[in-house]
Write an enzyme that holds these catalytic residues in place. Structure first.
Site, short mmCIF file in Angstrom:
data_model
loop_
_atom_site.label_atom_id
_atom_site.label_comp_id
_atom_site.label_asym_id
_atom_site.label_seq_id
_atom_site.Cartn_x
_atom_site.Cartn_y
_atom_site.Cartn_z
N LYS A 1 0.83 -1.25 -0.05
CA LYS A 1 0.04 0.07 -0.07
C LYS A 1 0.93 1.33 -0.01
CE LYS A 1 -3.73 -2.12 2.26
NZ LYS A 1 -5.08 -1.94 3.26
N TYR B 1 -12.54 -2.22 -3.83
CA TYR B 1 -12.94 -2.37 -2.34
C TYR B 1 -14.50 -2.11 -2.41
CZ TYR B 1 -8.48 -2.13 -0.45
OH TYR B 1 -7.36 -2.42 0.18
N PHE C 1 -15.60 3.36 6.90
CA PHE C 1 -14.20 3.59 6.76
C PHE C 1 -14.09 3.76 5.02
CE2 PHE C 1 -14.41 -0.70 7.75
CZ PHE C 1 -13.81 -1.37 6.35
N ARG D 1 -1.91 -14.33 4.52
CA ARG D 1 -2.38 -13.54 5.75
C ARG D 1 -1.55 -13.97 6.95
NH1 ARG D 1 -7.07 -11.65 4.61
NH2 ARG D 1 -7.96 -11.73 6.57
N THR E 1 -5.46 -7.26 10.65
CA THR E 1 -5.47 -5.88 9.87
C THR E 1 -5.01 -4.96 10.83
OG1 THR E 1 -7.56 -7.05 8.95
CG2 THR E 1 -7.54 -4.75 8.94
N ARG F 1 2.77 -6.28 9.28
CA ARG F 1 2.16 -5.27 9.86
C ARG F 1 2.51 -4.86 11.30
NH1 ARG F 1 -3.74 -7.58 7.55
NH2 ARG F 1 -3.91 -6.37 5.91
N ASN G 1 -1.81 0.31 6.89
CA ASN G 1 -1.35 -0.89 7.36
C ASN G 1 -0.50 -1.93 6.44
OD1 ASN G 1 -3.79 -1.97 5.47
ND2 ASN G 1 -4.57 -3.24 7.20
N HIS H 1 -2.30 -5.29 1.67
CA HIS H 1 -3.63 -6.13 1.39
C HIS H 1 -3.15 -7.43 0.91
CE1 HIS H 1 -7.75 -7.13 0.09
NE2 HIS H 1 -7.15 -7.67 -1.00
N GLU I 1 -9.96 -10.87 -7.19
CA GLU I 1 -9.19 -9.70 -7.27
C GLU I 1 -7.95 -9.93 -8.30
OE1 GLU I 1 -9.87 -8.75 -2.47
OE2 GLU I 1 -8.01 -9.59 -3.03
P1 CMP Z 1 -7.51 -4.49 3.53
O1 CMP Z 1 -7.03 -5.84 3.69
O2 CMP Z 1 -6.82 -3.74 2.49
O3 CMP Z 1 -9.10 -4.50 3.49
C1 CMP Z 1 -9.95 -3.21 3.67
C2 CMP Z 1 -9.27 -2.20 4.30
O4 CMP Z 1 -9.91 -1.24 5.18
C3 CMP Z 1 -8.14 -3.08 5.48
O5 CMP Z 1 -7.20 -3.76 4.77
C4 CMP Z 1 -7.99 -1.94 6.24
O6 CMP Z 1 -6.77 -1.33 5.91
C5 CMP Z 1 -8.98 -0.87 5.89
N1 CMP Z 1 -9.82 -0.35 7.17
C6 CMP Z 1 -9.88 0.91 7.82
N2 CMP Z 1 -10.39 1.01 8.89
C7 CMP Z 1 -11.07 -0.06 9.08
C8 CMP Z 1 -11.89 -0.89 10.10
N3 CMP Z 1 -12.17 -0.17 11.46
N4 CMP Z 1 -11.90 -2.26 9.98
C9 CMP Z 1 -11.39 -2.72 8.96
N5 CMP Z 1 -10.68 -2.46 7.81
C10 CMP Z 1 -10.44 -0.93 8.10
#
Ligand code: CMP
Length: 140
Positions: free
Chosen positions: A11, A51, A59, A87, A93, A104, A114, A117, A128
Site C-alpha cells: 500500500k 473495495y 471507512f 495472511r 488487519t 503489519r 497497514n 492487502h 481480485e
Molecule cells: P484490507 O485488507 O486492504 O481490506 C480493507 C481495508 O480497510 C483494511 O485492509 C484496512 O486497511 C482498512 N480499514 C480501515 N478501517 C478499518 C476498520 N475499522 N476495520 C477494518 N478495516 C479497516
C-alpha cells in the site's frame, strides 16, 4: 495443501517509506513465489471497484482516498496454501493485534495505513487477480 494464488498489494504508506523490498523478502522467504507484479497508482474508479465490498462501511471513503494517494505494488503470489500463508505473513488487519515478525507488526502505521492487502479466500483471490492482472502477465 493445494497450490493456490493470492493477490497482494503493497500500500501507499509502505511504498512511501521504500519498504517494497523488505516486504517482498518476507513473502519469498516464506516460500511464496511472485508470479506477477506491477507498480501503479490507482484512479478513484479502480480503488472504488476493488473495495466495492466495503462500500457501506464507514471507512470506505477514507480507504479509497488513501489507496489513491500514492503508488502501490500489486502482486500475484503463488504457493501451497498461498491465501492463508500470505495472511499469516501479513498479520492482523489492525497492527496493534498483529503477531511479532509479521509485516503489519513491523511496518504498519495504523489500521488504515497497514502496509499490505491480501485476499481473504481462494474465491476472492481469483476475483481480485482478474481485476488487477491479465492472464498473459501471470507467469508461474
Ligand atoms: P484490507 O485488507 O486492504 O481490506 C480493507 C481495508 O480497510 C483494511 O485492509 C484496512 O486497511 C482498512 N480499514 C480501515 N478501517 C478499518 C476498520 N475499522 N476495520 C477494518 N478495516 C479497516
Amino acid at each position: 495443501m493445494a497450490n493456490e494464488r493470492t493477490l497482494s498489494i503493497i500500500k501507499p504508506d509502505a511504498t512511501a517509506r521504500n519498504l517494497t523490498g523488505k516486504i517482498i523478502d518476507k513473502f519469498e522467504s516464506a516460500g511464496l513465489k511472485i508470479v506477477a507484479q506491477k507498480r501503479t497508482r490507482w484512479t478513484q474508479d479502480q480503488a472504488e471497484a476493488f473495495y466495492a465490498v466495503h462500500k457501506e462501511r464507514p471507512f470506505y471513503g477514507d480507504l479509497v482516498a488513501f489507496m489513491t494517494s500514492g503508488p502501490i505494488v500489486m502482486q500475484v503470489l503463488e504457493g501451497e496454501g498461498a491465501v492463508a500463508k500470505n495472511r499469516e505473513i501479513m498479520g492482523a488487519t489492525n497492527p496493534a493485534d498483529a503477531d511479532k515478525g509479521t509485516v503489519r507488526a513491523e511496518f504498519a502505521e495504523n489500521i488504515e495505513r497497514n502496509s499490505v492487502h491480501g485476499s481473504d479466500s481462494v474465491e476472492n483471490a481469483a476475483a481480485e487477480i482478474a481485476l488487477c492482472f491479465e492472464d498473459k502477465d501471470i507467469v508461474g
